[in-house]
Design an enzyme around this catalytic site. Structure first.
Site, short mmCIF file in Angstrom:
data_model
loop_
_atom_site.label_atom_id
_atom_site.label_comp_id
_atom_site.label_asym_id
_atom_site.label_seq_id
_atom_site.Cartn_x
_atom_site.Cartn_y
_atom_site.Cartn_z
N TYR A 37 -18.40 25.04 11.01
CA TYR A 37 -18.03 25.25 12.58
C TYR A 37 -16.62 25.07 12.57
O TYR A 37 -16.06 25.91 13.59
CB TYR A 37 -18.84 24.32 13.21
CG TYR A 37 -18.70 24.47 14.84
CD1 TYR A 37 -19.13 25.56 15.29
CD2 TYR A 37 -17.94 23.42 15.46
CE1 TYR A 37 -18.82 25.75 16.76
CE2 TYR A 37 -17.91 23.39 16.85
CZ TYR A 37 -18.00 24.93 17.51
OH TYR A 37 -18.00 24.76 18.81
N SER A 119 -13.46 16.42 24.99
CA SER A 119 -13.80 17.50 25.31
C SER A 119 -15.04 17.14 26.32
O SER A 119 -15.86 16.52 25.86
CB SER A 119 -14.27 18.39 24.01
OG SER A 119 -15.31 19.38 24.31
N GLN A 141 -10.95 17.11 29.13
CA GLN A 141 -10.98 18.69 28.83
C GLN A 141 -12.08 19.09 29.68
O GLN A 141 -13.30 18.73 29.13
CB GLN A 141 -10.99 19.09 27.47
CG GLN A 141 -10.92 20.56 27.36
CD GLN A 141 -12.35 21.12 27.09
OE1 GLN A 141 -13.06 20.52 26.31
NE2 GLN A 141 -12.44 22.38 27.67
N TYR A 143 -14.78 22.07 30.25
CA TYR A 143 -15.30 23.73 30.38
C TYR A 143 -16.11 23.60 31.67
O TYR A 143 -16.91 22.85 32.00
CB TYR A 143 -16.35 23.59 29.33
CG TYR A 143 -15.65 24.03 27.79
CD1 TYR A 143 -14.82 25.08 27.77
CD2 TYR A 143 -16.12 23.19 26.68
CE1 TYR A 143 -14.24 25.30 26.44
CE2 TYR A 143 -15.65 23.62 25.48
CZ TYR A 143 -14.60 24.49 25.42
OH TYR A 143 -14.19 24.83 24.12
N THR A 169 -9.84 24.50 30.32
CA THR A 169 -9.86 25.67 29.33
C THR A 169 -10.30 26.80 29.86
O THR A 169 -11.37 26.92 30.19
CB THR A 169 -10.54 25.01 28.19
OG1 THR A 169 -10.13 23.77 27.57
CG2 THR A 169 -10.50 26.14 26.94
N ARG A 178 -18.16 34.52 16.53
CA ARG A 178 -17.72 33.81 15.37
C ARG A 178 -18.63 33.91 14.26
O ARG A 178 -19.80 33.11 14.18
CB ARG A 178 -17.88 32.17 16.06
CG ARG A 178 -16.82 31.95 16.86
CD ARG A 178 -17.01 30.51 17.31
NE ARG A 178 -15.77 30.38 18.61
CZ ARG A 178 -15.90 29.18 19.15
NH1 ARG A 178 -16.62 28.05 18.89
NH2 ARG A 178 -15.11 29.06 20.31
N LYS A 257 -5.21 25.33 29.96
CA LYS A 257 -5.30 25.56 28.76
C LYS A 257 -5.76 26.91 28.22
O LYS A 257 -6.88 27.48 28.80
CB LYS A 257 -6.11 24.49 27.74
CG LYS A 257 -6.24 24.76 26.25
CD LYS A 257 -6.92 23.48 25.66
CE LYS A 257 -7.01 23.42 24.28
NZ LYS A 257 -8.24 24.38 23.58
N HIS A 281 -6.78 28.85 21.32
CA HIS A 281 -7.94 28.17 20.74
C HIS A 281 -8.09 28.11 19.24
O HIS A 281 -9.18 28.20 18.83
CB HIS A 281 -9.34 28.80 21.39
CG HIS A 281 -10.31 28.07 21.78
ND1 HIS A 281 -10.78 27.30 23.36
CD2 HIS A 281 -11.27 27.36 21.11
CE1 HIS A 281 -11.79 26.62 23.19
NE2 HIS A 281 -12.02 26.56 21.90
N ASP A 312 -0.65 24.63 21.57
CA ASP A 312 -1.31 24.15 20.16
C ASP A 312 -1.75 25.55 19.61
O ASP A 312 -1.42 26.60 19.99
CB ASP A 312 -2.61 23.51 20.51
CG ASP A 312 -3.74 24.18 21.12
OD1 ASP A 312 -3.82 25.53 20.76
OD2 ASP A 312 -4.65 23.80 21.84
N GLY A 314 -2.28 26.15 15.47
CA GLY A 314 -1.65 26.43 14.15
C GLY A 314 -0.63 25.39 13.71
O GLY A 314 -0.23 25.32 12.56
N ARG A 336 -7.67 20.77 14.39
CA ARG A 336 -8.44 20.82 12.98
C ARG A 336 -7.73 19.81 12.05
O ARG A 336 -8.80 19.01 11.56
CB ARG A 336 -8.37 22.07 12.27
CG ARG A 336 -9.08 23.12 12.99
CD ARG A 336 -8.97 24.60 12.18
NE ARG A 336 -10.07 25.58 12.77
CZ ARG A 336 -9.56 26.51 13.33
NH1 ARG A 336 -8.44 26.67 13.88
NH2 ARG A 336 -10.55 27.34 13.73
C1 FNR Z 1 -11.69 23.58 19.14
N1 FNR Z 1 -11.13 23.86 20.43
C2 FNR Z 1 -11.70 23.24 21.38
N2 FNR Z 1 -10.79 23.44 22.94
C3 FNR Z 1 -11.54 22.87 24.10
O1 FNR Z 1 -10.80 23.03 25.13
N3 FNR Z 1 -12.48 22.34 24.04
C4 FNR Z 1 -13.28 22.36 22.95
O2 FNR Z 1 -14.51 21.43 22.99
C5 FNR Z 1 -12.94 22.63 21.88
N4 FNR Z 1 -13.56 22.41 20.57
C6 FNR Z 1 -13.02 23.08 19.31
C7 FNR Z 1 -13.83 22.76 18.18
C8 FNR Z 1 -13.52 22.97 17.29
C9 FNR Z 1 -14.23 22.89 16.02
C10 FNR Z 1 -12.09 23.57 16.96
C11 FNR Z 1 -11.55 24.01 15.53
C12 FNR Z 1 -11.45 23.76 18.07
C13 FNR Z 1 -9.80 24.26 20.41
C14 FNR Z 1 -8.74 23.16 20.38
O3 FNR Z 1 -8.58 22.33 21.52
C15 FNR Z 1 -7.36 23.81 19.88
O4 FNR Z 1 -6.79 24.88 20.78
C16 FNR Z 1 -7.36 24.46 18.45
O5 FNR Z 1 -7.99 23.37 17.70
C17 FNR Z 1 -6.01 24.69 18.03
O6 FNR Z 1 -5.84 25.30 16.71
P1 FNR Z 1 -5.51 24.47 15.36
O7 FNR Z 1 -4.11 24.11 15.58
O8 FNR Z 1 -6.68 23.20 15.34
O9 FNR Z 1 -5.93 25.67 14.30
#
Ligand code: FNR
Length: 388
Positions: A37, A119, A141, A143, A169, A178, A257, A281, A312, A314, A336
């Site tokens: 995931y 979240s 955050q 949704y 978000t 995905r 976001k 994301h 955010d 990367g 991550r």
């Molecule tokens: C997320 N992201 C995310 N964003 C958000 O607003 N609510 C959420 O619940 C989640 N859940 C989530 C789960 C997983 C497993 C990942 C990898 C990402 C997005 C997160 O906030 C963020 O934008 C990204 O993780 C940024 O990318 P990198 O730097 O982690 O690759």
């Protein structure tokens, strides 16, 4: 301190300090379902890859003979002073990765004075989290459900429990394509008993009982998870005018976001928003979307003086943070890597990753001749392009 312990103390670090090996170490330690995931991007992961390639295209031009001790990494965001310009990104369903779940990552953040973002899709309820990990600044955050009563109830819970800022978000009103989940029929939103996402909200519970003739979410966990998913990711986008609804229920800062366009950044300002997060994301929504870093300078040029632009997608090293901050972000969110740390060794693993990243940021700033976050400037970067 991290370097002293490992190099001088001969003490092997808990979690690898090599950003390119972190994912591999996490894969060995984590449940397969959780690893699939988190690692996954949308489609062929082109946007996830682009997020990393974009950082490679910027190089730092260090300055020498500039004393940089003591360094000041602090920033002010929405009237609060924070020790560093680093926050934890909202990441859902953390019971998938380790039994310490959100309590583990929130405690890791609190120990390092890094704001934790909870979240809406968390495996830990708002009250449960704050009870278990009361210290440290926390953001929430959202949704955004179409149902106004549920929205009001969620925001009321966040407010009552002392969350300082609201992150809304906007790029995930429905989940992206995905393959990592589709090909494995992964339903990440149900983990173990007691770890169900979203079941705790009282208005959600009441409405679910009405919808099912008296069943509670615990009686029918699959049904409740599906109902929660359809409320939380309704498959219908909100519009700019709807932001007024959020103001009714949230009097603190509101941050949007998932902004990738300078036009949208301008609209956020026109609609009175307090901040934005430039983000795709982590490449999990539109495969083929632009790397977040590639649009950051345009967005900072468009609205950086009028609103707080954060970033955010990367971030993997201290140098990445320096680059995003030098391009004008006021703060960066790490996603991550912290959760890989959680998967490797629970709260202690998450803290090891975060402490390493903060040390790397501090060291990189010092070596580049920069004494404080406010001194990070675009002129200290050079854009380069290597073949291939
Ligand atoms: C997320 N992201 C995310 N964003 C958000 O607003 N609510 C959420 O619940 C989640 N859940 C989530 C789960 C997983 C497993 C990942 C990898 C990402 C997005 C997160 O906030 C963020 O934008 C990204 O993780 C940024 O990318 P990198 O730097 O982690 O690759």
């Amino acid at each position: 301190e991290v370097m002293q312990k490992s190099i001088l103390g001969g003490q092997l670090p808990l979690v690898t300090t090599n950003p390119n090996r972190l994912e591999e170490q996490a894969q060995k330690a984590m449940p397969t379902k959780g690893f699939d995931y988190i690692k996954g991007g949308a489609g062929e992961s082109a946007t996830m890859d682009a997020n990393r390639l974009a950082f490679r295209q910027w190089k730092i031009i260090p300055r020498v003979l500039r004393p940089t001790n003591p360094r000041d990494l602090s920033v002010e965001l929405f009237g609060h002073k924070y020790d560093t310009p680093v926050l934890m990104a909202p990441i859902g369903v953390q019971a998938l990765y380790h039994e310490d779940k959100e309590i583990g990552t929130a405690s890791a953040c609190a120990n390092l004075r890094v704001p934790f973002t909870l979240s809406t899709a968390s495996s830990t309820g708002i009250e449960e989290l704050v009870k278990a990990s009361p210290d440290g600044p926390k953001w929430f955050q959202l949704y955004w459900p179409l149902d106004e009563e549920i929205t009001a109830s969620i925001l009321g819970g966040a407010k009552a429990n002392g969350f300082k800022a609201l992150v809304v978000t906007l790029d995930t009103w429905t989940l992206g394509w995905r393959p990592c989940d589709l090909d494995t029929a992964n339903v990440p939103f149900i983990v173990g008993e007691g770890d169900e996402v979203g079941f705790q909200d009282p208005v959600f519970r009441k409405k679910f009982a009405e919808h099912t003739d008296g069943e509670t979410p615990e009686d029918n966990r699959i049904g409740a998870a599906m109902h929660w998913l359809s409320e939380t990711f309704p498959g219908v986008s909100r519009s700019w005018e709807d932001l007024a609804i959020l103001r009714k229920y949230w009097d603190g800062p509101i941050i949007l976001k998932g902004i990738l366009s300078a036009e949208d950044a301008n609209l956020a300002v026109q609609h009175g928003m307090d901040g934005i997060i430039v983000s795709n994301h982590g490449g999990r929504q539109i495969d083929g979307a632009v790397a977040a870093l590639d649009v950051l300078p345009d967005i900072v040029d468009a609205v950086g003086k009028q609103t707080t632009v954060m970033f955010d997608s990367g971030i993997r090293t201290g140098a990445d943070m320096v680059k995003a901050l030098a391009l004008g972000a006021k703060a960066v969110f790490v996603g991550r890597p912290i959760v890989y740390g959680l998967g490797i060794d629970g709260a202690a693993g998450a803290e090891a990753v975060l402490a390493g990243l903060l040390a790397d940021l501090d060291l990189t700033m010092g070596l580049a001749g920069v004494k404080s976050v406010g001194d990070l400037q675009r002129s200290m970067l050079r854009r380069v392009q290597y073949p291939g």
